[in-house]
Design an enzyme around this catalytic site. Structure first.
Site, mmCIF file in Angstrom:
data_model
loop_
_atom_site.group_PDB
_atom_site.id
_atom_site.type_symbol
_atom_site.label_atom_id
_atom_site.label_comp_id
_atom_site.label_asym_id
_atom_site.label_seq_id
_atom_site.Cartn_x
_atom_site.Cartn_y
_atom_site.Cartn_z
ATOM 1 N N GLN A 125 0.832 -1.205 0.000
ATOM 2 C CA GLN A 125 0.000 0.000 0.000
ATOM 3 C C GLN A 125 0.861 1.247 0.000
ATOM 4 O OE1 GLN A 125 -3.269 -0.560 -0.200
ATOM 5 N NE2 GLN A 125 -3.616 1.598 -0.590
ATOM 6 N N HIS B 22 2.185 2.949 -3.290
ATOM 7 C CA HIS B 22 1.257 3.647 -4.185
ATOM 8 C C HIS B 22 1.651 5.101 -4.373
ATOM 9 C CE1 HIS B 22 -2.241 1.400 -5.552
ATOM 10 N NE2 HIS B 22 -2.254 0.736 -4.416
ATOM 11 N N GLU C 65 -10.579 2.494 2.998
ATOM 12 C CA GLU C 65 -10.789 2.009 1.628
ATOM 13 C C GLU C 65 -10.656 0.484 1.555
ATOM 14 O OE1 GLU C 65 -8.930 2.683 -2.864
ATOM 15 O OE2 GLU C 65 -7.740 3.213 -1.095
ATOM 16 N N HIS C 66 -9.504 -0.032 1.969
ATOM 17 C CA HIS C 66 -9.253 -1.479 1.980
ATOM 18 C C HIS C 66 -9.134 -1.951 3.426
ATOM 19 C CE1 HIS C 66 -7.211 0.000 -1.785
ATOM 20 N NE2 HIS C 66 -7.986 -0.941 -2.302
ATOM 21 N N ASP D 97 -7.099 -5.299 -6.161
ATOM 22 C CA ASP D 97 -6.608 -4.213 -7.009
ATOM 23 C C ASP D 97 -6.380 -4.661 -8.448
ATOM 24 O OD1 ASP D 97 -6.624 -2.230 -5.144
ATOM 25 O OD2 ASP D 97 -4.457 -2.206 -4.797
ATOM 26 N N HIS E 69 -52.493 22.105 -6.611
ATOM 27 C CA HIS E 69 -52.300 20.673 -6.333
ATOM 28 C C HIS E 69 -53.591 20.069 -5.777
ATOM 29 C CE1 HIS E 69 -48.037 21.517 -6.798
ATOM 30 N NE2 HIS E 69 -47.761 20.219 -6.671
#
Length: 430
Positions: free
Chosen positions: A252, A255, A320-321, A354, A413
């Site tokens: 990770q 990245h 996220e993960h 991924d 209405h």
């Protein structure tokens, strides 16, 4: 290493520092494309990418060249990833259904599931052009039944899209591919140019300029969500493998310097051993500089008192993960609810999600998982409701509708509702 609060504070401060500059820059880019169309895109491509390209759309010759540029093994790996993503998202689609039902005599209500007519998918270049990314945005749109799928990606120095990405875009099902990057790509898909058709919805990750462009065009078109740097939180206990933990945290960290690798362990010894393993492995990484920068500035290690505290931390981080590397990971599953995607056990690393397993890797970050998931088939679908009433059914609904209108003071209405009453009922209502 920064804790959650410090990380978010730093992220917010950094955002404030660049927001005005980025916002104004993106406004100028969007305006240029909106006013000058293809010529504006060409000027911006030369300015930001250093590439002069007359033809914005990728040609058949370029697609053939990209295919020939890849080995059979590389094409097979890409094809298999697309196959897996397609299989998972096809199954997703089978679980999204319309319905129609008579809820009371003469009153039928229902919903239809309808794809958006067109979608624009953005595939980022950046430090590591992501080869699985095209499958994650294009395949779900294709399965949803989107009529026209437009895809944009930035040019490489040679003036075309990176070969593996371009091959993947074509194989995933893109109808039109354009060699345009950044905010100008978002602008082209949102507003349209002489060459690039406008679309109904834009999806896909990107850098801060791409993300800001999506924010600014939202409303004119739909978007998926606004994503930030990638994140992982690993949950561990006394049975976890420190070597695997270290490996997955570094995966990770490489990245981006702004990524967030986090370890939450109920066992302090495992946490310490994992840090030792991580330090030992860093120097051997080809991406050491990025990974080290990320870990030293954004890495977090938390020792939880027990599994419940670890669960509470994971839900609070809304990561996220979320990777659960405990002895019995499925036992924790029902109590975990804030995450983009869940990875259960030692043999389910984030890299599988991924790159190849089939679930989508375009996921919410920076606590967006508190209220949203990632890209899925439903991203490209609309749920449209309908209703039909017989005269009998209308007469049963009209008094209540008319009374609500009376309370609101919406006279026209009320008249519309009362027009569906019987003569006797209208008299009584007066």
């Amino acid at each position: 290493m920064a804790d959650k609060g410090e990380y978010l504070k730093q992220a917010e401060e950094a955002s404030l520092e660049v927001d005005q500059e980025v916002t104004e820059s993106v406004q100028d880019i969007l305006s240029t494309v909106r006013n000058d169309g293809d010529d504006g895109v060409r000027r911006l491509t030369e300015k930001f990418d250093g590439v002069e390209r007359e033809e914005l759309r990728i040609t058949d010759d370029e697609l053939a060249a990209a295919r020939d540029d890849l080995s059979a093994a590389h094409r097979e790996a890409i094809d298999k990833t697309i196959e897996n993503v397609r299989a998972f998202h096809e199954e997703q689609r089978t679980h999204i259904e319309g319905f129609e039902k008579e809820f009371q005599p003469g009153v039928t209500l229902g919903q239809r599931i309808v794809p958006v007519e067109s979608a624009g998918t953005y595939v980022p270049g950046g430090r590591h052009p992501l080869v699985a990314a095209p499958a994650m945005s294009i395949v779900p749109a294709d399965i949803a039944g989107v009529d026209r799928i437009v895809t944009c990606a930035p040019p490489q120095p040679d003036g075309t899209i990176q070969s593996a990405q371009l091959y993947a875009m074509d194989q995933a099902g893109a109808d039109e591919i354009y060699c345009i990057g950044g905010a100008q790509a978002i602008a082209a898909m949102a507003y349209g140019t002489e060459t690039v058709p406008s679309v109904a919805k834009i999806t896909g990750p990107g850098n801060v300029f791409t993300t800001e462009a999506k924010r600014q065009v939202y409303g004119h078109v739909g978007i998926d969500f606004l994503a930030g740097p990638s994140e992982v939180l690993i949950m561990a206990d006394e049975t976890s493998d420190p070597e695997l933990i270290a490996t997955d945290l570094l995966a990770q960290a490489e990245h981006d310097p702004n990524s967030r690798p986090i370890l939450v362990s109920t066992d302090e010894a495992i946490a310490r051993d994992s840090m030792t393993e991580l330090a030992d492995r860093l120097p051997a990484l080809e991406t050491e500089e990025t990974a080290r920068d990320c870990w030293e500035n954004n890495g977090e290690v938390i020792v939880a008192a027990d599994s419940q505290e670890a669960i509470d931390i994971a839900n609070e981080y809304a990561i996220e993960h979320l990777q659960v590397m405990t002895e019995t990971p499925r036992d924790l599953m029902d109590d975990l609810y804030n995450y983009g995607s869940l990875f259960l056990g030692d043999h389910s690393p984030v890299v599988f999600g991924d790159k190849a397993v089939g679930t989508n890797h375009s996921l919410p970050t920076v606590e967006v998982a508190r209220y949203s998931g990632g890209i899925w088939v439903g991203t490209y679908l609309k749920t449209l409701t309908h209703q039909q009433a017989t005269a009998e059914g209308a007469a049963s609904i009209a008094p209540h509708a008319a009374k609500i209108c009376e309370i609101e003071g919406t006279h026209a209405h009320r008249l519309s509702a009362e027009a569906r009453l019987s003569t006797d009922e209208t008299a009584d209502n007066d």
